[in-house]
Scaffold this motif. Structure first.
Motif, PDB file in Angstrom:
ATOM      1  N   GLU A 167       0.559  -4.986   8.340  1.00 14.13           N
ATOM      2  CA  GLU A 167      -0.857  -4.565   7.234  1.00 14.13           C
ATOM      3  C   GLU A 167      -1.688  -6.076   8.113  1.00 14.13           C
ATOM      4  O   GLU A 167      -1.528  -7.221   7.945  1.00 14.13           O
ATOM      5  CB  GLU A 167      -0.518  -3.980   6.212  1.00 14.13           C
ATOM      6  N   GLU A 168      -3.106  -6.031   8.171  1.00 14.02           N
ATOM      7  CA  GLU A 168      -3.905  -6.950   7.960  1.00 14.02           C
ATOM      8  C   GLU A 168      -4.958  -6.908   6.748  1.00 14.02           C
ATOM      9  O   GLU A 168      -5.278  -6.296   6.568  1.00 14.02           O
ATOM     10  CB  GLU A 168      -4.768  -6.648   8.940  1.00 14.02           C
ATOM     11  N   LYS A 169      -4.316  -8.258   6.087  1.00 10.73           N
ATOM     12  CA  LYS A 169      -5.320  -8.501   4.542  1.00 10.73           C
ATOM     13  C   LYS A 169      -5.553  -6.555   3.222  1.00 10.73           C
ATOM     14  O   LYS A 169      -6.358  -6.891   3.541  1.00 10.73           O
ATOM     15  CB  LYS A 169      -6.439  -9.047   4.856  1.00 10.73           C
ATOM     16  N   PRO A 170      -4.198  -6.739   3.902  1.00 11.19           N
ATOM     17  CA  PRO A 170      -4.073  -4.848   2.950  1.00 11.19           C
ATOM     18  C   PRO A 170      -4.233  -5.408   1.479  1.00 11.19           C
ATOM     19  O   PRO A 170      -3.993  -6.285   0.936  1.00 11.19           O
ATOM     20  CB  PRO A 170      -2.335  -4.425   2.783  1.00 11.19           C
ATOM     21  N   LYS A 171      -4.771  -4.770   0.173  1.00  9.66           N
ATOM     22  CA  LYS A 171      -4.970  -4.440  -0.721  1.00  9.66           C
ATOM     23  C   LYS A 171      -4.379  -4.459  -2.058  1.00  9.66           C
ATOM     24  O   LYS A 171      -4.521  -5.630  -2.880  1.00  9.66           O
ATOM     25  CB  LYS A 171      -6.546  -3.773  -1.214  1.00  9.66           C
ATOM     26  N   GLU A 172      -3.555  -3.837  -1.469  1.00  9.73           N
ATOM     27  CA  GLU A 172      -1.897  -3.830  -1.872  1.00  9.73           C
ATOM     28  C   GLU A 172      -0.948  -4.267  -1.329  1.00  9.73           C
ATOM     29  O   GLU A 172      -0.378  -2.595  -0.428  1.00  9.73           O
ATOM     30  CB  GLU A 172      -2.411  -2.287  -2.485  1.00  9.73           C
ATOM     31  N   PRO A 173      -0.612  -5.148  -0.701  1.00 12.10           N
ATOM     32  CA  PRO A 173       0.515  -5.506   0.193  1.00 12.10           C
ATOM     33  C   PRO A 173       1.779  -4.820  -0.424  1.00 12.10           C
ATOM     34  O   PRO A 173       2.433  -4.770  -1.672  1.00 12.10           O
ATOM     35  CB  PRO A 173       0.558  -7.191   0.081  1.00 12.10           C
ATOM     36  N   LYS A 174       2.771  -5.033   0.096  1.00 11.97           N
ATOM     37  CA  LYS A 174       3.714  -4.322   0.539  1.00 11.97           C
ATOM     38  C   LYS A 174       5.063  -5.227   0.508  1.00 11.97           C
ATOM     39  O   LYS A 174       5.923  -4.643   0.106  1.00 11.97           O
ATOM     40  CB  LYS A 174       4.149  -3.556   2.014  1.00 11.97           C
ATOM     41  N   SER A 175       4.458  -6.571   1.060  1.00 12.09           N
ATOM     42  CA  SER A 175       5.990  -7.416   0.445  1.00 12.09           C
ATOM     43  C   SER A 175       4.332  -8.752   0.692  1.00 12.09           C
ATOM     44  O   SER A 175       3.166  -9.049   0.909  1.00 12.09           O
ATOM     45  CB  SER A 175       6.885  -7.432   2.195  1.00 12.09           C
ATOM     46  N   ASP A 176       5.389  -9.963   0.618  1.00 11.05           N
ATOM     47  CA  ASP A 176       4.818 -11.484   0.239  1.00 11.05           C
ATOM     48  C   ASP A 176       5.043 -11.940   1.923  1.00 11.05           C
ATOM     49  O   ASP A 176       5.022 -13.358   1.263  1.00 11.05           O
ATOM     50  CB  ASP A 176       4.819 -12.274  -1.045  1.00 11.05           C
ATOM     51  N   TYR A 177       5.452 -11.587   2.555  1.00 10.97           N
ATOM     52  CA  TYR A 177       5.897 -11.679   3.973  1.00 10.97           C
ATOM     53  C   TYR A 177       4.271 -12.228   4.624  1.00 10.97           C
ATOM     54  O   TYR A 177       4.335 -10.828   5.599  1.00 10.97           O
ATOM     55  CB  TYR A 177       7.037 -11.591   4.585  1.00 10.97           C
ATOM     56  N   ALA A 178       3.959 -13.402   4.528  1.00 10.10           N
ATOM     57  CA  ALA A 178       2.441 -13.746   5.440  1.00 10.10           C
ATOM     58  C   ALA A 178       3.607 -13.562   7.323  1.00 10.10           C
ATOM     59  O   ALA A 178       3.841 -14.597   7.754  1.00 10.10           O
ATOM     60  CB  ALA A 178       1.638 -15.022   5.454  1.00 10.10           C
ATOM     61  N   LEU A 179       2.659 -13.126   7.915  1.00  5.69           N
ATOM     62  CA  LEU A 179       2.519 -13.907  10.033  1.00  5.69           C
ATOM     63  C   LEU A 179       2.130 -15.082   9.849  1.00  5.69           C
ATOM     64  O   LEU A 179       0.865 -15.333   9.712  1.00  5.69           O
ATOM     65  CB  LEU A 179       1.960 -12.019  10.604  1.00  5.69           C
ATOM     66  N   ILE A 180       3.009 -16.051  10.840  1.00  6.56           N
ATOM     67  CA  ILE A 180       2.309 -16.742  10.937  1.00  6.56           C
ATOM     68  C   ILE A 180       1.253 -16.386  12.774  1.00  6.56           C
ATOM     69  O   ILE A 180       2.284 -15.767  13.605  1.00  6.56           O
ATOM     70  CB  ILE A 180       3.401 -17.393  10.705  1.00  6.56           C
TER      71      ILE A 180
END
Length: 250
Positions: A167-180
């Motif tokens: 997902e791109e900049k979700p308001k309610e993220p499903k995880s805390d793993y960010a894409l580099i």
């Protein structure tokens, strides 16, 4: 394997510098022999990718194209123009003809991964994957592209995962793993990006990754290690941190 480096965007918070020169030319410290020197980000990125046997580069450029063309003339890179800033995914699509069905290493021009590139390339080859993304845990995931992950174990001393959602900049993220902003893809990424319907806004690469997953593509993630770091020059605070890190780790 070829490399696509996107350099099409203009600076925002760094605009006092990057309205004159591209972020790709902002320097970091490196050691050269017994000397400490500075080297532009774009050269560092290409040096690191050449170290994993990537020799064929395409630079997707926007307003600063001529400056980068002059700087990289001797390195023999191919240049493609993105006339309007329509997103990272759109920039990648501009280079489809360059890729010519080859796997590609996609990289933003304002960041550098210190360590980990080799593991990502090897995982891509080992798994015959459609995509390998690099991830890190962040305290503020709604600011980033986010991956939902299924643990699979370790690969070359890195935790690795199956990517089940992006997902791109979700308001309610499903995880805390960010894409580099560094990825390895098969040529399927181009069809995935072209299948995205955009009503308004930009075509983000994250949308293409999600389409790959929805189309039963094999997408994996490599988590960067404790001794590895993503250096970024996209804003003043990140640039200062990257300068300090690059100098302290010579």
């Amino acid at each position: 394997m070829k490399a696509i480096i996107t350099s099409a965007g203009l600076g925002t918070r760094m605009k006092h510098v990057t309205s004159i020169i591209p972020k790709a030319l902002l320097p970091l410290f490196k050691k050269e022999g017994n000397s400490i020197v500075t080297e532009p980000m774009i050269d560092l990125i290409m040096d690191y990718l050449e170290a994993v046997n990537i020799q064929d580069f395409c630079i997707v450029v926007g307003a600063h194209g001529r400056v980068l063309l002059e700087h990289l003339y001797d390195r023999g890179a191919t240049f493609v123009v993105q006339k309007e800033p329509k997103g990272f995914g759109d920039a990648v699509l501009r280079a489809e003809r360059f890729a010519n069905s080859s796997p590609v290493f996609v990289h933003a021009d304002d960041g550098l991964l210190v360590g980990g590139y080799s593991a990502g390339v090897k995982l891509f080859e080992n798994k015959n994957a459609d995509g390998v993304v690099f991830v890190r845990r962040v305290p503020n995931p709604s600011r980033y592209g986010i991956a939902t992950l299924k643990p699979l174990g370790t690969f070359m001393d890195h935790a690795y995962y199956e990517v089940t959602n992006a997902e791109e900049k979700p308001k309610e993220p499903k995880s805390d793993y960010a894409l580099i902003a560094a990825y390895v893809f098969s040529s399927k990424i181009f069809e995935a990006l072209k299948s995205v319907s955009i009503v308004s806004g930009e075509l983000e690469l994250t949308y293409g990754i999600q389409k790959l997953i929805e189309g039963d593509g094999k997408v994996y993630a490599i988590e960067i290690g404790k001794n590895e770091k993503w250096l970024n020059v996209g804003d003043p605070a990140s640039y200062l941190d990257s300068l300090q890190y690059s100098y302290a780790n010579l």
